[in-house]
Scaffold this motif. Structure first.
Motif, PDB file in Angstrom:
ATOM      1  N   VAL A  12      36.106  33.828  44.986  1.00  0.00           N
ATOM      2  CA  VAL A  12      37.351  33.612  44.133  1.00  0.00           C
ATOM      3  C   VAL A  12      37.447  34.972  43.453  1.00  0.00           C
ATOM      4  O   VAL A  12      36.701  35.502  42.906  1.00  0.00           O
ATOM      5  CB  VAL A  12      37.257  32.517  43.082  1.00  0.00           C
ATOM      6  N   GLY A  13      38.566  35.501  43.276  1.00  0.00           N
ATOM      7  CA  GLY A  13      38.972  36.911  42.840  1.00  0.00           C
ATOM      8  C   GLY A  13      39.364  36.556  41.214  1.00  0.00           C
ATOM      9  O   GLY A  13      39.256  35.668  40.510  1.00  0.00           O
ATOM     10  N   THR A  14      39.501  37.728  40.659  1.00  0.00           N
ATOM     11  CA  THR A  14      39.997  37.846  39.290  1.00  0.00           C
ATOM     12  C   THR A  14      41.529  38.390  39.099  1.00  0.00           C
ATOM     13  O   THR A  14      41.882  39.103  39.946  1.00  0.00           O
ATOM     14  CB  THR A  14      39.203  38.807  38.473  1.00  0.00           C
ATOM     15  N   ALA A  15      42.094  38.152  38.098  1.00  0.00           N
ATOM     16  CA  ALA A  15      43.460  38.543  37.816  1.00  0.00           C
ATOM     17  C   ALA A  15      43.534  40.217  37.813  1.00  0.00           C
ATOM     18  O   ALA A  15      44.459  40.812  38.145  1.00  0.00           O
ATOM     19  CB  ALA A  15      44.207  38.046  36.623  1.00  0.00           C
ATOM     20  N   ALA A  16      42.438  40.830  37.010  1.00  0.00           N
ATOM     21  CA  ALA A  16      42.218  42.337  37.331  1.00  0.00           C
ATOM     22  C   ALA A  16      42.145  42.930  38.541  1.00  0.00           C
ATOM     23  O   ALA A  16      42.781  44.012  38.920  1.00  0.00           O
ATOM     24  CB  ALA A  16      41.188  42.671  36.266  1.00  0.00           C
ATOM     25  N   GLU A  17      41.418  42.177  39.429  1.00  0.00           N
ATOM     26  CA  GLU A  17      41.223  42.709  40.770  1.00  0.00           C
ATOM     27  C   GLU A  17      42.655  42.592  41.471  1.00  0.00           C
ATOM     28  O   GLU A  17      42.997  43.453  42.037  1.00  0.00           O
ATOM     29  CB  GLU A  17      40.395  41.920  41.646  1.00  0.00           C
ATOM     30  N   VAL A  18      43.486  41.443  41.227  1.00  0.00           N
ATOM     31  CA  VAL A  18      44.642  41.373  41.761  1.00  0.00           C
ATOM     32  C   VAL A  18      45.679  42.276  41.330  1.00  0.00           C
ATOM     33  O   VAL A  18      46.347  43.214  42.161  1.00  0.00           O
ATOM     34  CB  VAL A  18      45.440  39.857  41.727  1.00  0.00           C
ATOM     35  N   PHE A  19      45.816  42.673  40.023  1.00  0.00           N
ATOM     36  CA  PHE A  19      46.686  43.443  39.481  1.00  0.00           C
ATOM     37  C   PHE A  19      46.546  44.965  40.011  1.00  0.00           C
ATOM     38  O   PHE A  19      47.342  45.600  40.289  1.00  0.00           O
ATOM     39  CB  PHE A  19      46.364  43.484  37.828  1.00  0.00           C
ATOM     40  N   GLY A  20      45.261  45.244  40.068  1.00  0.00           N
ATOM     41  CA  GLY A  20      44.965  46.775  40.774  1.00  0.00           C
ATOM     42  C   GLY A  20      45.161  46.920  42.013  1.00  0.00           C
ATOM     43  O   GLY A  20      45.987  47.861  42.530  1.00  0.00           O
ATOM     44  N   ALA A  21      45.123  45.870  43.027  1.00  0.00           N
ATOM     45  CA  ALA A  21      45.505  45.988  44.282  1.00  0.00           C
ATOM     46  C   ALA A  21      46.914  45.994  44.409  1.00  0.00           C
ATOM     47  O   ALA A  21      47.711  46.950  45.120  1.00  0.00           O
ATOM     48  CB  ALA A  21      44.770  44.752  45.055  1.00  0.00           C
ATOM     49  N   PHE A  22      47.811  45.056  43.875  1.00  0.00           N
ATOM     50  CA  PHE A  22      49.092  45.195  43.758  1.00  0.00           C
ATOM     51  C   PHE A  22      49.698  46.332  43.200  1.00  0.00           C
ATOM     52  O   PHE A  22      50.687  46.474  43.597  1.00  0.00           O
ATOM     53  CB  PHE A  22      49.733  43.954  43.422  1.00  0.00           C
ATOM     54  N   LEU A  23      49.116  46.960  42.022  1.00  0.00           N
ATOM     55  CA  LEU A  23      49.912  48.192  41.279  1.00  0.00           C
ATOM     56  C   LEU A  23      49.957  49.286  42.459  1.00  0.00           C
ATOM     57  O   LEU A  23      50.810  50.203  42.510  1.00  0.00           O
ATOM     58  CB  LEU A  23      48.866  48.662  40.156  1.00  0.00           C
ATOM     59  N   ARG A  24      48.791  49.459  43.075  1.00  0.00           N
ATOM     60  CA  ARG A  24      48.677  50.236  44.232  1.00  0.00           C
ATOM     61  C   ARG A  24      49.934  50.138  45.279  1.00  0.00           C
ATOM     62  O   ARG A  24      50.813  51.279  45.710  1.00  0.00           O
ATOM     63  CB  ARG A  24      47.420  50.370  44.991  1.00  0.00           C
ATOM     64  N   LEU A  25      50.035  48.896  45.665  1.00  0.00           N
ATOM     65  CA  LEU A  25      51.164  48.574  46.684  1.00  0.00           C
ATOM     66  C   LEU A  25      52.626  48.707  45.855  1.00  0.00           C
ATOM     67  O   LEU A  25      53.629  49.115  46.613  1.00  0.00           O
ATOM     68  CB  LEU A  25      50.904  47.012  47.001  1.00  0.00           C
ATOM     69  N   GLY A  26      52.829  48.315  44.696  1.00  0.00           N
ATOM     70  CA  GLY A  26      53.905  48.709  43.964  1.00  0.00           C
ATOM     71  C   GLY A  26      54.281  49.974  43.715  1.00  0.00           C
ATOM     72  O   GLY A  26      55.508  50.434  43.641  1.00  0.00           O
ATOM     73  N   LEU A  27      53.420  51.053  43.801  1.00  0.00           N
ATOM     74  CA  LEU A  27      53.712  52.388  43.712  1.00  0.00           C
ATOM     75  C   LEU A  27      53.782  53.086  44.871  1.00  0.00           C
ATOM     76  O   LEU A  27      54.561  54.286  45.023  1.00  0.00           O
ATOM     77  CB  LEU A  27      52.655  53.071  42.792  1.00  0.00           C
TER      78      LEU A  27
END
Length: 402
Positions: A12-27
């Motif tokens: 199970v992951g964390t919201a912080a992990e998800v945020f970091g992964a998707f911020l890179r994708l969003g940029l």
């Protein structure tokens, strides 16, 4: 609703992990929804192994089946499956805010373009919108209208919307497309695939579907009470009726924002052109529109209302349908309805390619030449969209300087 475990090892992951992964994708995720799905697969399936290939393929199928921004729905679902509701919110926020911020900034500084070169730049952005939507129509027609029945449905929708260019005509075209799909397309596709496990109960899913319907039917009743409610209703309805990808939101938003006089057609098309130059989901075009609205709320408040409203229905539908998806997709009638709907969407987008795009952007032979170059670069040479945007913007300024 509870968080869901991943398909690999029950981690199970964390919201912080998800945020970091998707911020890179969003940029970094240029290229539109199909490209976004490729970025997600590479970053989260192959490298991070949040889920396996078959589960990812079925998740993509689910999101393409539903109205709404497919790539953002996939990202939202991946965040939910990784870290529950907080993970879903983190995925959407990180993937959406970079492009929303850039388009909001474009809205704030658009007045600085009130000079000949600025007008040329804006005209170039209108031309690139023609090339991008032509590419979308071409690609969607090839995949969604592969036979005479669905090509006929698309043609009927195009004629209906072109002759009667209103939001009601678009809704009618979608409804007629679904009916014709039911009559003509049964038995054309199978329903195999893996199970998508969200960890959502059917009761929770039904609640989300009820909330989606209450807002869709109830907002028009309360919208006249306040301009803010009218804005929310317009963008919510657009997000609720978009089948087939982000570009299809163009005619719905044009009908909801330009026709009542909330924004000029020139401002609308310039913002749509600018949306091609930024990473992330095309639906963040709503942030630009919310900021440039004439009546209040506009600015930051208008951008926030429009952005939240246009994404909300797609996410409610995703959460609502997910617990029932594995059973629902087995019905041949359901698949036939969606085939007809998707074919009608191609016709609606084809009508939008003519009006408002072509009629307001292609004003001279040179405009047509630039649009044709952009279309070939996108479809045959596979150039990144931001390169085509830059080329058309420079060409627009060059033509204005002559």
């Amino acid at each position: 609703m509870k968080g869901s475990e991943t398909h690999e090892g029950g981690r199970v992951g964390t919201a912080a992990e998800v945020f970091g992964a998707f911020l890179r994708l969003g940029l970094t995720s240029f290229g539109g929804p199909i490209a976004h799905l490729g970025y997600f697969r590479d970053a989260l399936v192959l490298r991070r192994k949040w889920l396996d290939e078959q589960a990812y393929a079925d998740l993509v199928a689910l999101c393409q089946f539903l109205p709404g921004p497919a790539s953002s729905q996939v990202g939202f679902a991946l965040g939910y499956m990784r870290a529950g509701p907080l993970g879903a919110a983190a995925a959407w926020t990180a993937f959406t805010l970079p492009s929303a911020f850039l388009l909001f900034a474009f809205a704030l500084f658009a007045s600085a373009l009130d000079n000949p070169l600025g007008h040329g730049l804006l005209h170039g952005l209108k031309i690139v919108a023609v090339a991008v939507v032509a590419q979308a129509v071409w690609g969607m027609a090839r995949s969604l209208c592969p036979d005479r029945e669905r090509a006929g449905i698309a043609l009927a929708a195009l004629v209906l919307v072109t002759v009667s260019a209103s939001a009601f005509a678009q809704i009618g075209a979608i409804a007629i497309g679904a009916l014709l799909g039911w009559l003509l397309c049964r038995g054309k596709a199978g329903g195999d695939g893996a199970v998508v496990a969200f960890g959502l109960s059917k009761r929770a899913g039904a609640t989300c579907l009820m909330l989606f319907a209450i807002l869709l039917l109830g907002l028009p009743l309360v919208a006249p009470m306040a301009q803010g409610l009218s804005v929310f209703d317009t963008f919510y309805r657009a997000g609720a009726l978009v089948f087939g990808g982000g570009h299809v939101v163009l005619p719905l938003l044009e009908a909801g924002v330009v026709e009542p006089g909330w924004a000029t057609r020139d401002a609308f098309l310039a913002g749509y052109g600018a949306a091609q130059a930024v990473p992330g989901p095309l639906f963040t075009f709503a942030a630009y529109l919310g900021a440039v609205l004439g009546p209040t709320p506009n600015g930051l408040a208008g951008a926030a209302i429009a952005l939240f409203a246009v994404f909300l229905p797609g996410f409610l539908l995703l959460l609502g349908v997910a617990p029932f998806w594995d059973r629902f997709r087995q019905f041949d009638t359901a698949r036939a309805l969606m085939m007809g709907t998707n074919a009608a969407v191609v016709g609606i987008l084809g009508a939008a390619l003519y009006d408002p795009l072509w009629t307001t952007a292609i004003l001279a032979p040179a405009d047509f030449a630039v649009a044709a170059v952009g279309f070939i670069m996108l479809t045959m040479w596979k150039a990144p969209p931001w390169v085509v945007v830059a080329l058309c913007a420079v060409a627009g300024m060059g033509m204005a300087a002559l």
